[in-house]
Design an enzyme around this catalytic site. Structure first.
Site, PDB file in Angstrom:
ATOM      1  N   HIS A 102       0.689  -1.394   0.211  1.00 19.33           N
ATOM      2  CA  HIS A 102       0.082   0.042  -0.193  1.00 19.33           C
ATOM      3  C   HIS A 102       0.832   1.304  -0.032  1.00 19.33           C
ATOM      4  O   HIS A 102       0.785   2.226  -0.783  1.00 19.33           O
ATOM      5  CB  HIS A 102      -0.914   0.087   1.229  1.00 19.33           C
ATOM      6  CG  HIS A 102      -1.597   1.317   1.492  1.00 19.33           C
ATOM      7  ND1 HIS A 102      -2.847   1.504   0.677  1.00 19.33           N
ATOM      8  CD2 HIS A 102      -1.366   2.402   2.075  1.00 19.33           C
ATOM      9  CE1 HIS A 102      -3.282   2.534   1.118  1.00 19.33           C
ATOM     10  NE2 HIS A 102      -2.624   3.349   1.847  1.00 19.33           N
ATOM     11  N   GLU A 103       1.944   1.227   0.807  1.00 16.53           N
ATOM     12  CA  GLU A 103       2.773   2.477   0.910  1.00 16.53           C
ATOM     13  C   GLU A 103       3.549   2.566  -0.407  1.00 16.53           C
ATOM     14  O   GLU A 103       3.673   3.779  -0.915  1.00 16.53           O
ATOM     15  CB  GLU A 103       3.741   2.531   2.110  1.00 16.53           C
ATOM     16  CG  GLU A 103       3.243   2.230   3.657  1.00 16.53           C
ATOM     17  CD  GLU A 103       2.038   3.374   3.671  1.00 16.53           C
ATOM     18  OE1 GLU A 103       2.015   4.533   3.027  1.00 16.53           O
ATOM     19  OE2 GLU A 103       1.138   3.242   4.497  1.00 16.53           O
ATOM     20  N   HIS A 106       1.595   4.501  -2.978  1.00 18.96           N
ATOM     21  CA  HIS A 106       1.598   5.869  -2.824  1.00 18.96           C
ATOM     22  C   HIS A 106       2.867   6.420  -3.597  1.00 18.96           C
ATOM     23  O   HIS A 106       2.861   7.449  -4.183  1.00 18.96           O
ATOM     24  CB  HIS A 106       1.540   6.282  -1.282  1.00 18.96           C
ATOM     25  CG  HIS A 106       0.404   6.257  -0.405  1.00 18.96           C
ATOM     26  ND1 HIS A 106      -0.586   6.930  -1.153  1.00 18.96           N
ATOM     27  CD2 HIS A 106       0.038   5.729   0.630  1.00 18.96           C
ATOM     28  CE1 HIS A 106      -1.706   6.687  -0.143  1.00 18.96           C
ATOM     29  NE2 HIS A 106      -1.287   6.031   0.790  1.00 18.96           N
TER      30      HIS A 106
HETATM   31 ZN   LIG Z   1      -2.234   5.275   2.516  1.00 17.23          ZN
END
Ligand SMILES: [Zn+2]
Length: 233
Positions: A102-103, A106
């Site tokens: 998830h990171e 980004h």
């Molecule tokens: Zn996030």
């Protein structure tokens, strides 16, 4: 937010805001607790997956580093670092892999110039300023409007300044959902998790996303309360 509006019924709006916030926090905590104890069969750690995901996407110059604490994971676009918490960096649980992915989602948003992420980053300073300004304005408006006619306008201005927070929370939603979508696409393509594990990873990320939905609802209810207060004056 204990200002002298306690005699007003509008504070009741803060109850559902509080409930939804606590509910979402409890949901993400229990999901994290559960999925951080289920090891992924591949044995790949959060750090390893983050590094390979960045490499696979041709991203260069982003460091993956450990950060203290639990669920403190974040991508810092200012110094291009993916910061992974103690339970993610060197662990190979479902939670570790999905949060690391998830990171990195980004990171990909930044490198692919994802629109909502750019808007969000651009309005951060405005929102920080608005957060500091809104409640003092409202407080001054309420405290002094009886003595100084016309000052009640400050309550309205404060309410609308606070609206910047609602906008920020709203634009955060597509950013967060999209990071998880990118995470799952990369997890699935890499084969780091089995099909069954991918379902669990998805549950972990959905629980995390709910905290942002809750924050948006809570900020909207706070705004609504301030708006109603300003209308009455
Ligand atoms: Zn996030």
């Amino acid at each position: 937010m204990f200002f002298p509006f306690y005699l007003d019924w509008t504070w009741l709006l803060l109850i559902p805001a509080l409930i939804v916030t606590i509910w979402a926090q409890a949901k993400v905590s229990s999901a994290y607790k559960k999925y951080s104890q289920i090891p992924a069969q591949s044995g790949v750690t959060g750090r390893e997956f983050a590094q390979s995901m960045l490499r696979q996407n041709g991203v260069d110059g982003v460091a993956v580093q450990p950060v203290a604490g639990d669920m403190t994971d974040h991508f810092d676009p200012r110094n291009n670092t993916v910061n992974l918490s103690e339970g993610v960096y060197a662990k190979h649980s479902i939670a570790a892999v999905s949060i690391a992915a998830h990171e990195c989602g980004h990171v990909l948003q930044k490198y692919k110039k994802y629109g909502p992420m750019r808007v969000r980053n651009a309005i951060v300073p405005v929102v920080n300023f608005a957060t500091r300004l809104a409640f003092p304005l409202i407080l001054i408006g309420i405290l002094f409007s009886a003595r100084v006619p016309g000052l009640e306008i400050l309550v309205s201005i404060g309410a609308w300044v606070y609206f910047a927070v609602v906008i920020f929370q709203l634009i955060t939603l597509p950013v967060e959902f999209n990071a998880s979508k990118r995470a799952m696409a990369n997890i699935s393509a890499s084969g780091v998790l089995t099909v069954q594990e991918q379902t669990e990873a998805k549950r972990m990320l959905s629980a995390a996303a709910m905290t942002y939905v809750a924050a948006m609802l809570a900020s909207f209810l706070s705004f609504l309360r301030l708006f109603l207060l300003s209308r009455r004056r």
